[in-house]
Design an enzyme around this catalytic site. Structure first.
Site, PDB file in Angstrom:
ATOM      1  N   HIS A  36      76.146  29.193  15.796  1.00 41.63           N
ATOM      2  CA  HIS A  36      75.158  27.857  15.638  1.00 41.63           C
ATOM      3  C   HIS A  36      75.685  28.182  13.869  1.00 41.63           C
ATOM      4  O   HIS A  36      75.599  26.813  13.312  1.00 41.63           O
ATOM      5  CB  HIS A  36      74.479  27.551  15.708  1.00 41.63           C
ATOM      6  N   ASP A  59      76.161  32.605  21.823  1.00 43.40           N
ATOM      7  CA  ASP A  59      75.965  32.194  20.141  1.00 43.40           C
ATOM      8  C   ASP A  59      75.686  33.585  19.513  1.00 43.40           C
ATOM      9  O   ASP A  59      75.301  33.724  18.166  1.00 43.40           O
ATOM     10  CB  ASP A  59      74.354  31.682  20.465  1.00 43.40           C
ATOM     11  N   SER A  83      67.988  32.726  10.903  1.00 44.84           N
ATOM     12  CA  SER A  83      69.574  32.956  12.094  1.00 44.84           C
ATOM     13  C   SER A  83      70.984  33.765  11.840  1.00 44.84           C
ATOM     14  O   SER A  83      70.866  33.770  10.675  1.00 44.84           O
ATOM     15  CB  SER A  83      69.846  31.321  13.489  1.00 44.84           C
TER      16      SER A  83
END
Length: 405
Positions: A125, A155, A231
């Protein structure tokens, strides 16, 4: 001779009276007392006097920089070891405004270097739909990156930067055997603040839904502060080794740390990287079943022959379990407000390894590939039996009653 002690006492009392009634209220000898007692109580400090137009200001300064305690030394060691391996990732996508004019949009995240050839792991992402991806190293140099492979289901994304000297790879640990309460560190670029480290503990190991509602088995929950920009960065143990990939926060609508962050376990990433290397794409194994966790209370209520394991809610048509003859539930029941099917096969082992819960099954599957043949030990009713199953490629099928495995 007898008057001498009396005169001495009178003299001392008179002196004390004079000091307390004449000098003490004016503060005449207060600095002297403060100086004496301060030096006595804190021998590692020294007085400093600053004189200026406002008068004299007396300060107390440390005589020398204090040594770091053991905990501080560990924090510093983890940071120094991991920082050169952590990168800042900037992804640029193109959107269109009201007049259909192209408008560049940038997002930021983190990642970490896997080897000296320039391979970098991050979250999918972070770079999803990007037309341009750039990587900034800890030395502030920026390089254009190529996206080699992505795994939207987990992911994860694999990037590469070319012809970059002196890269420092991370050290990968294992995510098996992690314990709640274990100290962890997160390093990344929250809000674009490169090279930020936070510390916390492992709060839980649980299955969750990822940013794209993808299931993440054995996700590492931590109270280490995690914010937008973290992230894709590493979650480290106290030796500075990677045990997870920081992925998301539970924010309840607030786009900042809430003290509940999650990381993908590094063993899951290792399995994905193995598929990338072997096949060029993700080929994760699957039993193609939807499962229910079993504990002592549920086992007693359902009359199961074991108080642990994975109960098959239903099998997916044409999948690995269906081809092997495994059976799902045939009776409707409710777990809270969620309808489930009970009466299916109860999985208690895979290749002789006990399967007590979904985490055990996930860990066992990570050591296999699609096409492998495994032996499941199950209970069908009260009968214990072994069933051989040829694992299939994972399918993106989900059910309200459980997770596909």
């Amino acid at each position: 001779m007898k008057l001498r002690p009396v005169l001495l006492v009178i003299l001392l009392l008179s002196g004390f009276y004079y000091l307390t009634t004449h000098l003490a209220p004016t503060g005449t000898f207060a600095p002297w007392v403060h100086h004496v007692f301060t030096r006595a109580a804190a021998p590692d400090v020294s007085p400093a006097t600053v004189r200026g137009p406002m008068g004299t200001l007396e300060l107390t300064e440390a005589a020398a920089a204090p040594a770091f305690d053991i905990e501080e030394q560990q924090n510093i060691a983890v940071y120094k070891k991991a920082l050169p391996s952590v990168v800042n990732i900037t992804s640029t996508a193109v959107a269109y405004d009201f007049f259909y004019g192209p408008v560049p949009q940038q997002g930021q995240g983190s990642g970490f270097i896997l080897n000296k050839d320039g391979l970098i792991l991050t979250n999918n992402h972070v770079i999803n739909n990007a037309q341009r991806v750039e990587v900034k190293l800890s030395n502030k140099h920026t390089y254009k990156a190529r996206v080699l492979a992505v795994d939207k289901g987990h992911d994860l994304a694999l990037l590469k930067i070319d012809n970059v000297p002196n890269l420092v790879p991370v050290t990968l640990a294992s995510s098996q055997g992690l314990v709640v309460g274990q100290r962890v560190y997160a390093i990344g670029n929250p809000f674009g603040l490169q090279g930020t480290m936070t510390r916390g503990i492992i709060s839980a190991i649980r299955s969750i839904r990822g940013p794209e509602q993808n299931p993440i088995e054995d996700a590492i929950q931590t109270d280490a502060s995690v914010n937008p920009g973290n992230s894709g960065g590493p979650l480290l143990n106290s030796r500075g080794e990677v045990i997870g990939i920081t992925t998301m926060i539970a924010s309840n609508g607030a786009d900042q740390s809430s003290g509940v962050g999650f990381a993908i376990p590094i063993d899951t990433a290792k399995a994905v990287l193995s598929d990338f290397e072997k096949y060029g794409y993700v080929r994760r194994p699957s039993l193609d079943i939807v499962t229910l966790p079993i504990g002592p209370d549920i086992a007693q209520q359902l009359g199961l022959p074991a108080d642990y394991g994975i109960l098959i809610d239903h099998v997916l048509p044409g999948g690995a379990a269906a081809r092997a003859g495994l059976r799902g539930g045939n009776q409707r029941a409710y777990m809270g407000n969620i309808p489930v099917m009970v009466g299916g096969d109860l999985i208690v082992a895979l290749d002789g390894q006990d399967i007590a819960n979904a985490q055990d099954l996930s860990a066992a599957m990570n050591s296999h590939h699609a096409g492998d043949v495994v032996t499941l030990t199950i209970f069908r009713g009260q009968k214990r039996m072994d069933v051989k199953v040829t694992l299939s490629d994972a399918k993106d099928q989900q059910s309200q009653s459980g997770e596909q495995t």
